[in-house]
Design a protein around this motif. Sequence first.
Motif, PDB file in Angstrom:
ATOM      1  N   GLY A  19       1.027  -1.427  -0.389  1.00 20.76           N
ATOM      2  CA  GLY A  19       0.429  -0.339   0.122  1.00 20.76           C
ATOM      3  C   GLY A  19       1.114   0.990  -0.056  1.00 20.76           C
ATOM      4  O   GLY A  19       1.528   1.485   0.759  1.00 20.76           O
ATOM      5  N   ILE A  20       0.809   1.831  -1.132  1.00 20.61           N
ATOM      6  CA  ILE A  20       1.755   3.040  -1.267  1.00 20.61           C
ATOM      7  C   ILE A  20       0.852   4.527  -1.775  1.00 20.61           C
ATOM      8  O   ILE A  20      -0.270   3.800  -2.500  1.00 20.61           O
ATOM      9  CB  ILE A  20       2.390   2.359  -2.759  1.00 20.61           C
ATOM     10  N   ALA A  21       0.846   5.444  -1.307  1.00 14.65           N
ATOM     11  CA  ALA A  21      -0.079   7.199  -1.507  1.00 14.65           C
ATOM     12  C   ALA A  21       0.666   7.663  -0.540  1.00 14.65           C
ATOM     13  O   ALA A  21       0.998   8.277   0.145  1.00 14.65           O
ATOM     14  CB  ALA A  21      -1.190   6.942  -0.191  1.00 14.65           C
ATOM     15  N   TYR A  22       0.458   8.343  -2.306  1.00 15.25           N
ATOM     16  CA  TYR A  22       1.571  10.241  -1.638  1.00 15.25           C
ATOM     17  C   TYR A  22       0.293  11.109  -1.452  1.00 15.25           C
ATOM     18  O   TYR A  22      -0.730  11.451  -2.479  1.00 15.25           O
ATOM     19  CB  TYR A  22       2.110  10.371  -2.873  1.00 15.25           C
ATOM     20  N   ASN A  23       0.713  12.190   0.262  1.00  8.64           N
ATOM     21  CA  ASN A  23      -0.256  12.847  -0.252  1.00  8.64           C
ATOM     22  C   ASN A  23       0.379  14.635  -0.642  1.00  8.64           C
ATOM     23  O   ASN A  23       1.127  14.654  -0.084  1.00  8.64           O
ATOM     24  CB  ASN A  23      -0.474  13.384   1.403  1.00  8.64           C
ATOM     25  N   THR A  28       4.329  13.955   1.455  1.00  7.46           N
ATOM     26  CA  THR A  28       5.048  12.475   2.263  1.00  7.46           C
ATOM     27  C   THR A  28       4.316  11.640   1.814  1.00  7.46           C
ATOM     28  O   THR A  28       3.077  11.696   1.005  1.00  7.46           O
ATOM     29  CB  THR A  28       4.319  12.417   4.259  1.00  7.46           C
ATOM     30  N   ILE A  29       5.028  10.188   2.060  1.00  4.96           N
ATOM     31  CA  ILE A  29       3.722   8.977   1.281  1.00  4.96           C
ATOM     32  C   ILE A  29       3.837   7.993   2.131  1.00  4.96           C
ATOM     33  O   ILE A  29       4.493   8.012   3.817  1.00  4.96           O
ATOM     34  CB  ILE A  29       5.189   8.596   0.718  1.00  4.96           C
ATOM     35  N   PHE A  30       2.789   7.311   2.297  1.00  5.25           N
ATOM     36  CA  PHE A  30       1.804   6.668   3.487  1.00  5.25           C
ATOM     37  C   PHE A  30       2.549   5.331   2.984  1.00  5.25           C
ATOM     38  O   PHE A  30       2.654   4.967   1.568  1.00  5.25           O
ATOM     39  CB  PHE A  30       0.356   7.035   3.220  1.00  5.25           C
ATOM     40  N   LEU A  31       2.541   4.491   4.080  1.00  4.21           N
ATOM     41  CA  LEU A  31       3.038   3.120   3.157  1.00  4.21           C
ATOM     42  C   LEU A  31       1.983   1.884   4.158  1.00  4.21           C
ATOM     43  O   LEU A  31       1.777   2.054   5.723  1.00  4.21           O
ATOM     44  CB  LEU A  31       4.746   2.961   3.628  1.00  4.21           C
ATOM     45  N   THR A  32       2.042   1.177   3.957  1.00  4.20           N
ATOM     46  CA  THR A  32       1.397   0.062   4.384  1.00  4.20           C
ATOM     47  C   THR A  32       1.672  -1.486   4.007  1.00  4.20           C
ATOM     48  O   THR A  32       2.086  -1.098   2.923  1.00  4.20           O
ATOM     49  CB  THR A  32      -0.428   0.029   5.154  1.00  4.20           C
ATOM     50  N   GLY A  33       1.357  -2.518   4.436  1.00  5.29           N
ATOM     51  CA  GLY A  33       1.190  -3.859   3.845  1.00  5.29           C
ATOM     52  C   GLY A  33       0.041  -4.834   4.005  1.00  5.29           C
ATOM     53  O   GLY A  33      -1.038  -4.763   4.808  1.00  5.29           O
ATOM     54  N   LYS A  34      -0.361  -5.477   3.462  1.00  9.52           N
ATOM     55  CA  LYS A  34      -0.939  -6.590   3.664  1.00  9.52           C
ATOM     56  C   LYS A  34      -1.171  -7.401   4.747  1.00  9.52           C
ATOM     57  O   LYS A  34      -0.197  -7.966   5.412  1.00  9.52           O
ATOM     58  CB  LYS A  34      -1.181  -7.903   2.416  1.00  9.52           C
ATOM     59  N   ASN A  35      -2.071  -6.903   5.508  1.00 13.20           N
ATOM     60  CA  ASN A  35      -2.785  -7.244   6.901  1.00 13.20           C
ATOM     61  C   ASN A  35      -1.274  -6.819   8.127  1.00 13.20           C
ATOM     62  O   ASN A  35      -1.665  -7.519   8.584  1.00 13.20           O
ATOM     63  CB  ASN A  35      -2.880  -8.558   6.731  1.00 13.20           C
ATOM     64  N   GLU A  41       3.919   6.946   7.339  1.00 12.17           N
ATOM     65  CA  GLU A  41       4.109   8.264   6.499  1.00 12.17           C
ATOM     66  C   GLU A  41       6.024   8.767   6.844  1.00 12.17           C
ATOM     67  O   GLU A  41       6.431   8.931   8.116  1.00 12.17           O
ATOM     68  CB  GLU A  41       3.167   9.575   7.439  1.00 12.17           C
ATOM     69  N   ILE A  42       6.576   8.287   5.648  1.00 10.26           N
ATOM     70  CA  ILE A  42       7.608   9.263   5.471  1.00 10.26           C
ATOM     71  C   ILE A  42       8.026  10.446   4.448  1.00 10.26           C
ATOM     72  O   ILE A  42       6.840  10.840   3.899  1.00 10.26           O
ATOM     73  CB  ILE A  42       8.233   7.999   4.559  1.00 10.26           C
ATOM     74  N   VAL A  43       9.270  10.415   4.405  1.00 10.46           N
ATOM     75  CA  VAL A  43       9.490  11.825   3.804  1.00 10.46           C
ATOM     76  C   VAL A  43      10.543  11.491   3.063  1.00 10.46           C
ATOM     77  O   VAL A  43      11.361  11.135   3.670  1.00 10.46           O
ATOM     78  CB  VAL A  43       9.627  13.476   4.552  1.00 10.46           C
ATOM     79  N   LEU A  44      10.375  11.667   1.886  1.00  8.85           N
ATOM     80  CA  LEU A  44      11.716  11.561   0.601  1.00  8.85           C
ATOM     81  C   LEU A  44      12.780  12.244   1.072  1.00  8.85           C
ATOM     82  O   LEU A  44      12.169  13.311   0.462  1.00  8.85           O
ATOM     83  CB  LEU A  44      11.262  10.679  -0.213  1.00  8.85           C
ATOM     84  N   GLU A  45      14.233  12.437   0.901  1.00  9.01           N
ATOM     85  CA  GLU A  45      14.632  13.678   1.041  1.00  9.01           C
ATOM     86  C   GLU A  45      15.731  13.669  -0.345  1.00  9.01           C
ATOM     87  O   GLU A  45      16.003  12.036  -0.516  1.00  9.01           O
ATOM     88  CB  GLU A  45      15.264  13.533   2.238  1.00  9.01           C
TER      89      GLU A  45
END
Length: 45
Positions: A19-23, A28-35, A41-45
Motif C-alpha cells: 500500500g503506497i499513497a502520496y499526499n 509525504t508518502i504513506f506505506l502499509t502492507g497486506k494485513n 508516513e515517510i518523507v523522501l529527501e
Amino acid sequence: MKDLKSKITNHPDVDVLNGIAYNPKTKTIFLTGKNWDKTFEIVLE
C-alpha cells in the motif's frame, strides 16, 4: 523499506508491503502492507 516490517506486529497473516499513497499537501508518502497493523508516513529527501 525492509526495516518497516520489523516495526509491525508479526503474525501468520502478515504479508508484503503493498500500500503506497502520496499526499501532495504535505509531500509525504504513506506505506502499509497486506494485513499490517500499522501505516507509516515517510518523507523522501
